[in-house]
Design an enzyme around this catalytic site. Structure first.
Site, PDB file in Angstrom:
ATOM      1  CG  ASP A 266      -8.524 112.820 -21.361  1.00 28.81           C
ATOM      2  OD1 ASP A 266      -9.510 112.378 -20.568  1.00 28.81           O
ATOM      3  OD2 ASP A 266      -7.510 111.950 -21.269  1.00 28.81           O
ATOM      4  CG  ASP A 526      -3.924 110.173 -22.918  1.00 30.67           C
ATOM      5  OD1 ASP A 526      -5.263 110.476 -22.878  1.00 30.67           O
ATOM      6  OD2 ASP A 526      -3.252 109.959 -22.004  1.00 30.67           O
ATOM      7  CG  ASP A 530      -9.306 111.092 -25.064  1.00 25.17           C
ATOM      8  OD1 ASP A 530     -10.404 111.424 -24.287  1.00 25.17           O
ATOM      9  OD2 ASP A 530      -8.103 111.147 -24.613  1.00 25.17           O
TER      10      ASP A 530
END
Length: 878
Positions: A266, A526, A530
């Site tokens: 990410d 985070d 996700d």
């Protein structure tokens, strides 16, 4: 105790206690107690680990807002957010977490941070009629809204429902364990059947005598300690990784991390700081002021308390935040609002006493206010700069300045002039570029998978050296463009440097497709957005500061900022992998060695080895092998993989060679008087044993098997000559202690319940010398295998990979959770997670309209609002 390896040992225990009642002999209590003790020791670690199951779903639930303000029966109440239902009227203010998906009925200067859900860096302004998502945070203003979705039907809940919902049931290590276990079981099964046929049908053995021979194969052949040894190795590895600030929440993930070939990361908060920053290197100036002057004036026009994200970025860029009010007296300040889209300050300069005014805001608004220096040339220049910023994913912020003639703060000035253009972006972390370079050096390809816009993703990729070969998320639905260089979506995903504008479903799909192409995939993140991909990935890694949802879904949680810890974790996991591979070769070799050796001795000499002594060998071996968990090994520079054909080939070669060492010794003792003639050793005063089942001969065979079997570990753990790679002190010390115990048993043990008798020091010395002579060529067998069989196996593997590259057809499919029934018997935790998922209501399937898979980004905010207005909220499947 519920896996095929344990079943065989449990069967052996039943054989010892139940079936061994025969031929006027009592049950074999000694073997029964020893087997059960082994089973309990090996089951304890697995039981302890499974107690910690269900964390992913629990954390997802906990991360939902626990309380909500709701209006019922005309009054406002505070209730558990889980008690909300569609149609409830709720309210929230700055600092609150939105408790459910809602449509705003009242909004006062509302700004919502959706970073945890969509990955956007900037808080989004919301107005009447807009939708707010459960799990997002109110950064500014107050709002009321009507609940339209709750629980598993919310945007957040959809992400949660994907966690643990895979139909696959076991981890990658369980799949490998199943295959190694199958190899051992098949080997044992073949020789057990052979013994039944030969001993009973051929030799007409009595019931109990034949059963004891079969017990030897069952007890000695099963690598019962394998799950325990691997668990201890992983547990020690987890402690070592914790020193690098990486907490392992699923212990088998360590093994999978060693084989990871692709790291999907990410962007927001992972590769970048998730903190807006002014890019000082790209500041544009249009008047007599320098870049530093523009920066200072922009800071004047920013709030120094109760700041929004942009004001904070501007003031922090000064370095010393006190400079934002130093040397001036604030007379009037107009904060940002959605109508004016700018901030403005009027102040008195203390050094000159003059009144001045500065404004900053959207470029289109600011240039319209600039009456003093606005020309067509300036407008064209500004537009070109803004477009350049946009192509690089930088957000532009214009700054204008004027002086006031009188002393009235409300008075007119001499006309605003455009003095500068600031670029705002979410900067990469300081160590991210080095981390990516290190990962590439270790053979791990890094792909960025972000919810942010494509231009921002490309700019971040360029700054990090990742590349800017990135695609918008819509290609995952539409596929590659016709006539392009990619023939299939899988090929495009494999080639891309990253994807932008993705939803949780997209991240999940990318990881799943990469796994389908044969890659072991790691995913960092985070936010709650996700969590599904973190759960699906072979190794999910939650970075420092991650939400509880991400931590719960992840296998490894980082506790310090940045990704550098991941490189330490990859290296550490490869060390652990090497230890496990070394043990696997050893365990399989010992299985072959025991079953082939004692079957041949039974067939050739009607040799009946006592089962209890095989149990002693197993206990001493297991005690020594446990120290492999701290052995000194070097990590590989490429991703590791379980090439089971290699492991089994080595095992068969070593096992047959060690079998030959024992059979040769027994043959010489039984067929000749060589040792008596040369060294004067006897069997109770006789030059030869009384028969093939002489109790002292049993002890000689026990000592020979115990010593050389353990010594094999020094060959399997090394790549070159065994003496060139120093073992750990613990391993060498444990080996010495085990050999001392074995020699003491050989010298003094006269156990009445089993068929052994102590032997002289001369025989102990002969066995030691015999083993040393046979041990020396083992390294050459390893080199010969590498040059012949292993070389051919690797060439065949490389040819298969080359064929895959040409045809685009995957040769192997490495899934994150292996799904066959046999492999699921080695399952670890997952069944507990799925059970917990059903309990909290995340197990149901969720349906959603395609129109709702829109990207909720700043560019598409208006379009999305219209789409949501046309399409009512989602409903759960019946």
């Amino acid at each position: 105790m519920w896996n095929p390896l344990s079943w065989v040992m449990e069967g052996a225990a039943l054989v010892a206690i139940v079936l061994s009642n025969g031929n006027d002999q009592p049950p074999d209590w000694e073997d029964f107690i020893g087997i059960v003790l082994l089973l309990f020791i090996n089951s304890a670690i697995g039981f302890y680990e499974e107690r910690n199951a269900g964390n992913a779903v629990k954390a997802l639930m906990d991360s939902l807002a626990p309380k909500a303000k709701v209006r019922r029966n005309g009054s406002w109440l505070e209730i558990e957010s889980s008690g909300l239902v569609p149609g409830d009227m709720i309210s929230f203010k700055i600092g609150d977490i939105v408790p459910a998906d809602c449509r705003l009925t009242e909004a006062i200067n509302v700004s919502i941070d959706q970073a945890a859900l969509t990955g956007e860096s900037l808080p989004q302004s919301k107005k009447l009629g807009d939708q707010c998502f459960s799990g997002s945070t109110c950064k500014q203003g107050e709002a009321e809204g009507v609940v339209i979705s709750t629980g598993a039907n919310t945007f957040f809940g959809r992400a949660a429902s994907l966690v643990g919902q895979d139909d696959d049931t076991t981890g990658h290590l369980q799949k490998i364990l199943a295959q190694i276990g199958s190899f051992c079981l098949v080997s044992i099964g073949i020789f057990v059947i052979a013994e039944i046929l030969v001993l009973y049908a051929g030799f007409r053995y009595s019931y109990r005598r034949g059963l004891n021979n079969i017990l030897v194969l069952l007890i000695g052949g099963i690598p019962i300690a394998m799950p325990t040894v691997l668990s201890v190795t992983l547990a020690v590895g987890a402690q070592q990784l914790a020193k690098h600030k990486a907490i392992v929440t699923r212990i088998t993930a360590i093994e999978e991390l060693a084989g990871v070939t692709i790291l999907c990361s990410d962007k927001t908060g992972t590769l970048t700081t998730n903190k807006l920053t002014i890019d000082r290197a790209t500041i544009r100036t249009y008047g007599p002021f320098s870049a530093d002057d523009v920066m200072l004036l922009a800071a004047y026009a920013s709030r120094t308390e109760n700041q929004d994200a942009i004001d904070s970025a501007v003031v922090q860029a000064l370095g010393d935040v006190s400079r934002a009010r130093a040397g001036i007296k604030l007379l009037d300040f107009k904060p940002f609002n959605p109508v004016d889209k700018r901030t403005e300050i009027t102040y008195r300069e203390e050094s000159s006493g003059m009144l001045k005014r500065v404004t900053k805001g959207m470029t289109g608004i600011i240039i319209e206010l600039c009456s003093r220096n606005k020309t067509e040339e300036l407008e064209n220049r500004l537009e070109a700069d803004v477009e350049e910023f946009a192509t690089r994913g930088l957000r532009a912020l214009a700054v204008a300045y004027e002086e006031l003639d009188g002393q009235d703060p409300e008075g007119e000035g001499n006309g605003l002039e455009l003095i500068g253009l600031l670029a705002i972006f979410d900067p990469p972390r300081e160590d991210t570029k080095q981390t990516i370079d290190d990962a590439l050096a270790l053979g791990v390809k890094v792909k960025m998978v972000t919810g942010d816009q494509l231009a921002i993703a490309k700019e971040t990729g360029r700054r990090l050296g990742l590349g800017d070969h990135m695609y918008p998320a819509k290609v995952l639905k539409d596929g590659p463009a016709p006539g392009g260089k990619h023939l299939s979506l899988d090929e495009m995903i494999l080639d891309a440097d990253g994807f932008a504008g993705v939803f949780p479903e997209h991240k999940y799909e990318i990881v799943k497709r990469l796994q389908g192409l044969g890659h072991l995939c790691a995913m960092t993140g985070d936010g709650a957005n996700d969590a599904p991909a973190l759960s699906r990935a072979n190794v999910g890694i939650a970075v420092e500061g991650a939400t509880d949802a991400a931590r719960g879904a992840a296998d490894i949680v980082l506790t310090e900022p940045g990704l550098s810890t991941i490189v330490h974790a990859i290296r550490g996991s490869r060390v652990i992998f090497q230890r496990m591979r070394n043990y696997s070769i050893y365990a399989c070799a010992v299985t072959i060695r025991i079953v082939v050796c004692f079957a041949i001795l039974a067939f050739a000499f009607k040799f009946d080895f006592p089962p209890f002594m095989v149990l002693i060998i197993a206990l001493l071996n297991d005690g020594t092998i446990m120290t492999l968990s701290v052995d000194r090994v070097l990590p590989s520079m490429t991703p590791d993989s379980w090439d089971l054909a290699e492991i089994f080939a080595y095992a068969v070669a070593y096992g047959i060679y060690l079998t030959a060492s024992t059979v040769a010794l027994v043959t010489i003792i039984l067929e000749t008087t060589f040792f008596y003639d040369k060294f004067g050793v006897t069997f109770n005063g006789n030059p030869s044993p009384s028969g093939s089942n002489d109790y002292q001969l049993h002890m000689i065979v026990y000592l020979q098997v115990a010593i050389i079997s353990q010594a094999l570990i020094f060959v399997t753990r090394s790549h070159g000559f065994f003496f060139m790679e120093r073992p750990s002190v613990a391993l060498f010390g444990a080996f010495c202690v085990a050999q001392l115990v074995s020699s003491i048993i050989a010298a003094y043990a006269n156990f009445g319940f089993t068929q052994i008798q102590a032997i002289s020091g001369g025989w102990i010395g002969i066995v030691w010398v015999w083993n040393i002579v046979w041990f020396a060529p083992l390294d050459w067998i390893k080199f010969a295998m590498k040059a012949t069989v292993i070389k051919k196996l690797r060439q065949r593997h490389e040819a298969a990979q080359a064929a895959q590259a040409i045809t685009g057809v995957p040769i192997t499919r490495t899934q994150s959770r292996a799904a066959s029934i046999h492999e699921s018997l080695y399952s670890n935790r997952v069944s507990f997670i799925r059970r917990a998922a059903r309990k909290v209501g995340f197990g149901s399937k969720i349906t959603m309209k395609p129109e709702e898979l829109q990207r909720f980004s700043s560019i598409q905010a208006q379009r999305t609002g219209a789409t949501l207005a046309r399409n009512p909220s989602r409903t759960a499947a019946a």
